[in-house]
Design an enzyme around this catalytic site. Sequence first.
Site, PDB file in Angstrom:
ATOM      1  CG  HIS A 118      -0.147   0.165   2.505  1.00 38.68           C
ATOM      2  ND1 HIS A 118       0.503  -0.890   3.097  1.00 38.68           N
ATOM      3  CD2 HIS A 118       0.114   1.241   3.280  1.00 38.68           C
ATOM      4  CE1 HIS A 118       1.119  -0.474   4.179  1.00 38.68           C
ATOM      5  NE2 HIS A 118       0.909   0.828   4.321  1.00 38.68           N
ATOM      6  CG  ASP A 120       1.842   5.240   4.638  1.00 37.30           C
ATOM      7  OD1 ASP A 120       1.479   4.059   4.763  1.00 37.30           O
ATOM      8  OD2 ASP A 120       2.954   5.656   5.031  1.00 37.30           O
ATOM      9  CG  HIS A 269       5.141   1.101   2.662  1.00 39.17           C
ATOM     10  ND1 HIS A 269       4.686   2.326   2.239  1.00 39.17           N
ATOM     11  CD2 HIS A 269       4.525   0.868   3.842  1.00 39.17           C
ATOM     12  CE1 HIS A 269       3.832   2.812   3.125  1.00 39.17           C
ATOM     13  NE2 HIS A 269       3.708   1.943   4.114  1.00 39.17           N
ATOM     14  NE  ARG A 286       2.115   6.817   8.906  1.00 38.97           N
ATOM     15  CZ  ARG A 286       1.037   6.234   8.395  1.00 38.97           C
ATOM     16  NH1 ARG A 286       1.127   5.047   7.828  1.00 38.97           N
ATOM     17  NH2 ARG A 286      -0.128   6.819   8.445  1.00 38.97           N
TER      18      ARG A 286
HETATM   19 FE   LIG Z   1       2.144   2.100   5.565  1.00 36.61          FE
END
Ligand SMILES: [Fe+2]
Length: 325
Positions: A118, A120, A269, A286
């Site tokens: 996917h 983000d 990723h 993140r």
């Molecule tokens: Fe991700």
Amino acid sequence: MDASHLQVLPLSGHTGAEITGVDLAVPLDAAARAAIVGALHRWKVVFFRGQHLGHAEQIAFARQFGELTYAHPYDAAPPDGFPEIYTVSTDNFVGQYGVEAEAARALRRRYSYTTNWHTDVTPAVNPPAASILRADVVPAYGGDTTFTNLVAAYESLSEPVRAFVGGLRAEHRYGAGLARNGEAHPGEEVIGRNRLVAHHPVVRVHPETGERALFVNPGFTSRIVDVHPAESRRILEMLFDQVTRAALTVRFRWEPGSVAFWDNRATAHLAAQDLDELDVPRVLHRVTLVGEVPVGVDGRESVLIEGEPFRSIPSVGVDVELDRA
Ligand SMILES: [Fe+2]
């Protein structure tokens, strides 16, 4: 921090470079910042090792490259005082989607397996421009993340196929990858209250490099719009195969203190796939930079179908939070 010791060491033919000789915990000078951005544009994801960052330092590092978003569209419980931090951990299911701890454990295998490749937050009309992920707790082995280069994916298509896909647009929504396998997202109830759906160009033009990227991903791209469902399935199957070709990827092994910084406009990723059976702790944090609305090769922008853009938090709030750290 100046750039005098900074080195960019490519890790594969198309994707990923390690950057050494820089301390991310202190402010960068213009040359160091430009070197990092240049490596990001060339290699799409850059990695740093041995960094000693807390939440405040990670946020301060990221803010040198743009405005930060709120943690995640569906994360109502970021760490106290750090509304920009999205913690990647199985336990996050509990806070994020209200799933009970035991249920989260049971769901983990299915969810992480089917989340798949996917980019983000692409169900937002303005997906993040970049993501910066730092390792906190990682296992001694396993849990690697793999990245692919969506520009290389586009450029390695034949000319007639590039022309064809340049005219297509695709719908992105949470749970698309799961729905393809006939499964519901474990957080469906939370997602349903504030559903995000966007139509993006299948080929987007990078706002800084001008490069064209194949902007579809198996996790969130649900269908090609304005074509028959059977055509959509076949087109997506071809494009998903293309973006996940092993030749375009790099695999990163995390250590405590590792940081990955990826251009979310030019990469997808694959989250760790090998830990579900091992039940070992793995915690990463993140932050994401606010992104622009994608633009296709025909100049048309993405269209918001449901929900709100994925915005920054007010900068006054960020300063207050940093002071508290
Ligand atoms: Fe991700």
